[in-house]
Design an enzyme around this catalytic site. Structure first.
Site, PDB file in Angstrom:
ATOM      1  N   ASP A 224      18.294 -76.445  28.470  1.00 19.80           N
ATOM      2  CA  ASP A 224      18.652 -77.350  27.375  1.00 19.80           C
ATOM      3  C   ASP A 224      18.344 -76.677  26.042  1.00 19.80           C
ATOM      4  O   ASP A 224      17.219 -76.260  25.809  1.00 19.80           O
ATOM      5  CB  ASP A 224      17.825 -78.643  27.515  1.00 19.80           C
ATOM      6  N   HIS A 318      29.286 -82.699  29.518  1.00 20.83           N
ATOM      7  CA  HIS A 318      28.404 -82.780  28.356  1.00 20.83           C
ATOM      8  C   HIS A 318      28.626 -81.606  27.408  1.00 20.83           C
ATOM      9  O   HIS A 318      28.624 -81.776  26.187  1.00 20.83           O
ATOM     10  CB  HIS A 318      26.952 -82.818  28.844  1.00 20.83           C
TER      11      HIS A 318
END
Lengths: 410, 410
Positions: A224, A318
């Protein structure tokens, strides 16, 4: 204890362990400096983890481009009834003085001793002002337009008691006692003027715990932060910080922090196969590489198709929805902490991400991206936004000044 | 990636930084071994912090004499209705297999990936059995007398929902994601058999953050643990562990863990002067030395008097009341974590100590000391015992066996 003693040891450790703790702590873009800790006698030396000090004074506040620390506390305070602009100014002066002292490894008077004989451990303290602060202090004409409340998003399940607040403190450190000590010291210094509204605690990897220190993993196991703007990018300053001649003047070199407590529905997520998880994100779980190939930092090929003509990166993946090219170039610097607050009554972990995004203007950073996510992100099924706040974070204080002085004495 | 690569690097770091991370992690009495982490390719090497692995198999379970880690989770589980001895045995086998795998830096099948590419970071997992476990499984005849509920103490304010439990897991690691990953992995493996009853999270100093790694400080700022039994003491084994020929046989080489959540009334404590605080404890706050002089490890002179005949160490000083010579030689190994769970409605920190004491027999360790503290400890005014539990922690598992096998298949 001389500074030199520390420097020698630090250089030794840096040379020996560049890939780990030393590399993370010293090889920074923010010019973090090692600093001798305030102990009464030499004793055994600290390692770099303990002895690294982040400067409090500068163009920008610390805790924005400072490398992510292993421990974090976020705390919002509300002014007590009757606390006015003058009281708020005195509080920000006290807080700034304490933050500078603690971050340099010093010990304030009447200290609790919790971080005694520890180094500053990359402690950073960041102060921000929320929308309601300006009402409470009669400073509404100084309130930035960028601080208008965030729009509602359809997937929000926000708890007002854990959202917003007059004042905000972000604390980061590579040692939990140092972080706790800073939180408690600043809370004590707020007495009579402001009280804690909400407080959250988070964490990141310890320096040296991972063989891939460039990437963080969240509690879904996903790499991330790969597409974060980088300080070496030409437009980094413009995206993250208000210009020196920006409006309002007291926000020059400041930034806006969007804080969201995002719970992860781990029971649902972990029941999906690895393939499904990777399609939701658009990246490989193992190393964060795009499903279109390469390694973590390889650009995602949003146009790539399978032989049957379907996109390799799904329409609702995403990584597609958040891509700057999908959002008119909108970008924000994400600098989060994970959190784990035990288990809920149904046995599900109360765990997720304390999402913190930094940008020069939330209407060109967080808001357009979140609008797109709200409409069509495959990940949204697995997360809940449970709290939200937006803070104006002024530029850094100069020596002898305090954070927000241009606002409070402007 | 060869083990040798890691060893070389570790030796280098150890030589360079014996006072810090390396010294803490490697210079252990438990023979902790470095172990290569399970990553897909070599990549940058871990530092000692990440690469240190604690052995799961052995005479004793890990997490007792293992050096205290920076992060800890305590979790109690209750068997679900209908889960019998056979189901409990299967669970302990699953748990033991997972613990051994995670502690060695491996990755279980269907892993969540949260600790992917991190080292084991000194992960330890310890399993225990509570009083109620034996009722739930029909094993009451195997229940040790030492597991009888602790007596009530007058100052207890215990929350039953956060006390006791059928099963207990203690997790420690020097990385927060590694610790979270272990907790979540073990919770998932309990599904259908046991559910979380309570869970608490704590912390200690990060390796390298303090210049005095031999001593811990608690959230009162006090050096804590100086008088702990040391593995090199002649009577260490006898005090901490059930003998190899002890009773019941399945507890051979095991230990009993007393777990107390002790909230610190920091508002009250911090309002006292340094002098008052030091009289309450009987030690200097700065370095933990007894008020009768010397340094931290200097024995306390309980007989010393001021010129006016009053004792230097007050009659109710914590160090006097807890001294082994005040308790017929009772001793326990304290291996706690601090905790900070935000703030209560009155603004006071919900913070203190997850007190964990290890002993061969609670009636000769914790109980007599706590009885004395309950009656006359100056410190008791500043703390509240909010939760309590007692667990039988069997000896370590051999390769191919699981913790508690002698009980569950006995």
């Amino acid at each position: 204890m001389t500074e030199r003693t520390h420097l020698s040891r630090r250089r030794l450790l840096t040379a020996a362990g560049t890939a780990g703790a030393a590399g993370l702590a010293v090889g920074t873009t923010t010019g973090a400096l090692a600093h001798s800790a305030a102990t009464d006698d030499p004793g055994p030396a600290l390692t770099t983890l303990g002895s690294t000090a982040v400067p409090f004074h500068g163009d920008h506040q610390p805790g924005i481009t400072t490398p992510m620390q292993a421990h974090g506390h976020l705390a919002a305070f509300d002014l007590v009834p009757g606390a006015d602009r003058r009281a708020a100014a005195a509080l920000l002066r006290r807080w700034s003085t304490l933050a500078a002292e603690l971050m340099a490894g010093g010990r304030p008077e009447t200290d609790t001793g919790v971080s005694h004989d520890a180094g500053p451990a990359s402690l950073s303290v960041t102060f921000g002002f929320g929308h309601s602060f300006f009402d409470a202090t009669g400073l509404t004409t100084a309130r930035p337009a960028a601080l208008e409340p965030l729009p509602a998003f359809s997937a929000d399940e926000l708890d007002p008691a854990r959202s917003n607040g007059d004042l905000w403190i972000q604390i980061g450190a590579d040692d939990a006692l140092v972080a706790f000590h800073a939180l408690r010291t600043l809370q004590r210094a707020a007495a009579e003027t402001a009280a804690v509204r909400w407080q959250m605690t988070g964490f990141n990897r310890s320096p040296g715990a991972t063989a891939r220190p460039m990437t963080a993993r969240n509690l879904m196991g996903q790499v991330d932060g790969t597409n974060n703007p980088r300080p070496e990018d030409d437009d980094f300053e413009a995206r993250v910080f208000v210009p020196a001649n920006g409006e309002p003047a007291w926000m020059a070199r400041g930034s806006y922090a969007v804080v969201r407590r995002i719970r992860m529905l781990l029971d649902d997520w972990e029941n999906r196969s690895l393939d499904e998880q990777e399609r939701v994100i658009g990246r490989r779980k193992s190393d964060g590489a795009p499903l279109t190939g390469g390694e973590e930092t390889t650009p995602v090929d949003l146009a790539a198709t399978h032989p049957d003509g379907t996109g390799v990166i799904a329409a609702n993946a995403h990584v597609r929805v958040t891509a700057p090219e999908s959002n008119g170039g909108a970008a924000m610097l994400r600098r989060p902490f994970s959190y784990s607050d035990g288990f809920r009554d149904d046995g599900a972990p109360d765990a997720g991400l304390l999402f913190i995004a930094w940008q020069a203007d939330p209407l060109r950073g967080f808001v357009p991206v979140q609008r797109k996510l709200d409409r069509g992100d495959a990940l949204s099924e697995f997360i809940r936004h449970e709290a939200s706040a937006l803070f104006a974070v002024p530029g850094g204080a100069r020596e002898g000044e305090y954070v927000g002085q241009a606002l409070l004495e402007g």
